[in-house]
Design an enzyme around this catalytic site. Structure first.
Site, mmCIF file in Angstrom:
data_model
loop_
_atom_site.group_PDB
_atom_site.id
_atom_site.type_symbol
_atom_site.label_atom_id
_atom_site.label_comp_id
_atom_site.label_asym_id
_atom_site.label_seq_id
_atom_site.Cartn_x
_atom_site.Cartn_y
_atom_site.Cartn_z
ATOM 1 N N GLY A 193 19.195 7.530 22.505
ATOM 2 C CA GLY A 193 19.269 8.785 21.765
ATOM 3 C C GLY A 193 20.513 8.918 20.914
ATOM 4 N N ILE A 245 33.050 18.421 17.467
ATOM 5 C CA ILE A 245 32.716 17.315 16.566
ATOM 6 C C ILE A 245 33.659 17.290 15.371
ATOM 7 C CG2 ILE A 245 30.934 16.358 15.056
ATOM 8 C CD1 ILE A 245 28.855 17.558 16.973
ATOM 9 N N GLU A 291 37.341 26.067 9.035
ATOM 10 C CA GLU A 291 36.661 26.717 10.154
ATOM 11 C C GLU A 291 36.482 28.201 9.865
ATOM 12 O OE1 GLU A 291 34.859 28.246 13.131
ATOM 13 O OE2 GLU A 291 35.075 26.058 13.089
ATOM 14 N N ARG A 325 24.963 21.580 16.433
ATOM 15 C CA ARG A 325 23.669 20.905 16.473
ATOM 16 C C ARG A 325 22.590 21.904 16.886
ATOM 17 N NH1 ARG A 325 24.252 15.396 16.307
ATOM 18 N NH2 ARG A 325 22.200 15.081 17.246
ATOM 19 N N HIS A 346 53.800 7.953 41.338
ATOM 20 C CA HIS A 346 54.878 8.055 40.350
ATOM 21 C C HIS A 346 55.235 6.661 39.849
ATOM 22 C CE1 HIS A 346 58.537 9.416 38.386
ATOM 23 N NE2 HIS A 346 59.161 8.378 38.953
#
Length: 466
Positions: free
Chosen positions: A39, A183, A202, A272, A445
């Protein structure tokens, strides 16, 4: 007509996981896939994208070799061989495809190539044949979304599917990425590290990872991207994109006013959408939401038609391959009558494979407060972590949100390899561990994981290095 115990529609992570798990339980399985097994995740998403991100990390690291006392030689220049990067990426995908195909064959899963549709009787029609099963599991997957008026041509205006399978001779010099989610942020990080002039647009107020992670960790990534040269515009509304003699002209508006940039390529990364059209869902009596998601009872992943289940990106649950794996197990166990434990979607692990990486499980600080919890929060920076200093990668922090005097509600990380560190936090959240329980455990550590222990100890009222 062929009869099986289960017919699986879709060969992505959910589909092949369902097929393999059912076959391991002794069930006969047919797996229907119209493209390549694996896929989106294996062929166009998770695997190739992370291969490109790692190549970008190597490029960035080699470019800073002098910081580690490694001399590349006089006049040496670091350059990206994009065809070679893609060849390596394709080799990884091919190897995994072959391995998956071999595993399905060994489990005696019948793989049928073609586009499967449900009939009114609940059978599956594909390539002129009819497959019947005691149960059907739909794993139809998802595809990239676009914006109205933006015509995806696969060359200048592309989606992540194109970006992970580019046969171009070189990377574009100037790229605009629409969408600062997972993404978009991953591609912006990779492009920036490869030296591409990258602009991130954005629509929401926080330009980088506006939804999902705790703001403290998302801000670490935003600052790191900006420091490396990514131009970030929040609350950006993109206008009509125009072709020019030199590329594309992308106009946008922000609260600061109107602006425009010219780029060679525009990557649309606004999320999506489920693939559910043309599968005969309505004819089979399967309810679908207005957004295209198949309605399911998440306790069993059963649809509104008895005997038919749906999992993965085509249902309204987190679109993550590992969530699809978990849902596959739930669906098969339900088919077997085993009373499965449902997926706790509020506590699944999330990872963003940028530089620095961002990862989390459970509630953010804002979510915990909104839910009415009386909380205690502690943070620890990677700046003083010895292993991070050795790696030369000290941007980031660990943040733990816990109920006051009670269990851990959320663990949030940003920094080097936190994708591998997250699972200690994931286990702590899901087992409702107390911070004092985790803080009492020894962390090696020097290690990056020490930062998790250092963040847990202060919940007891004391601290080591914090």
């Amino acid at each position: 007509m062929s009869d099986y115990d289960i017919v699986v529609l879709g060969g992505g992570p959910g589909g092949y996981a369902a097929a393999l798990y059912a076959a391991s339980a002794g069930l006969s399985v047919a797996l229907v896939e119209k493209r390549d097994i694996g896929g989106t995740c294996l062929n166009r998403g998770c695997i190739p994208a992370k291969a490109l991100l790692h190549a970008a990390e190597v490029y960035r690291t080699v470019g800073h070799a002098g910081d580690f006392g490694v001399n590349l030689g006089e006049g040496a220049q670091v350059s990206a061989d994009w065809p070679a990067v893609n060849k390596r990426k394709s080799g990884i995908v091919s190897t995994l495809q072959k391995g998956l195909g071999g595993l399905l064959k060994r489990r005696k899963v019948t793989v049928v190539n073609g586009f499967g549709t449900l009939t009114g009787s609940g059978a599956v029609s594909v390539g002129g044949q009819t497959l019947t099963g005691k149960a059907v599991i739909i794993c139809a997957g998802s595809e990239p979304r676009s914006l109205p008026g933006l015509e995806i041509d696969g060359e200048r205006i592309v989606t992540s599917d194109h970006a992970t399978n580019s046969d171009a001779a070189a990377l574009p010099e100037r790229v605009a990425v629409i969408g600062g989610g997972v993404i978009g942020s991953e591609f912006a990080s990779a492009y920036t590290d490869f030296g591409v002039d990258t602009t991130l647009l954005e629509a929401l107020p926080n330009g980088v990872l506006p939804v999902g992670p705790d703001r403290d960790t998302a801000n670490v990534l935003a600052k790191a991207l900006a420091k490396r040269g990514t131009t970030i515009h929040a609350e950006a509304r993109v206008g009509t994109v125009e072709a020019t003699s030199n590329g594309l002209l992308v106009p946008f508006e922000t609260p600061k006013g109107a602006d425009k940039i010219e780029v060679d390529q525009l990557l649309v990364a606004i999320g999506r959408r489920p693939v559910s059209e043309g599968m005969g869902l309505a004819e089979a009596g399967i309810a679908v939401s207005e957004r295209g998601f198949i309605d399911v009872d998440t306790a069993t992943m059963a649809t509104t038609r008895p005997g038919v289940y749906a999992i993965g990106d085509c249902v309204a649950t987190p679109g993550l391959a590992h969530v699809a794996y978990a849902e596959a197990v739930v669906a098969v166990q339900a088919i077997l009558g085993e009373n499965p434990a449902p997926v706790d979607y509020a506590k699944v692990p999330w990872v963003v494979y940028t530089h620095p990486e961002v990862a989390w499980a459970g509630m953010t600080e804002a979510e915990a407060r909104a839910a009415g919890h009386d909380i205690e929060v502690h943070k620890h920076s990677f700046a003083g972590n010895g292993r991070a200093m050795i790696l030369g990668d000290t941007d980031g922090l660990v943040k733990v949100v816990a109920a006051r005097g009670g269990p851990i509600l959320g663990v949030h990380l940003a920094g080097p390899w936190v994708s591998e560190l997250l699972h200690e936090g994931y286990l702590a959240v899901n087992w409702e561990a107390l911070p004092s329980d985790v803080g009492a455990l020894i962390h090696a550590h020097p290690s990056l994981s020490e930062a998790i222990g250092e963040t847990m100890i202060p919940f007891s009222g004391r601290s080591l290095h914090g």
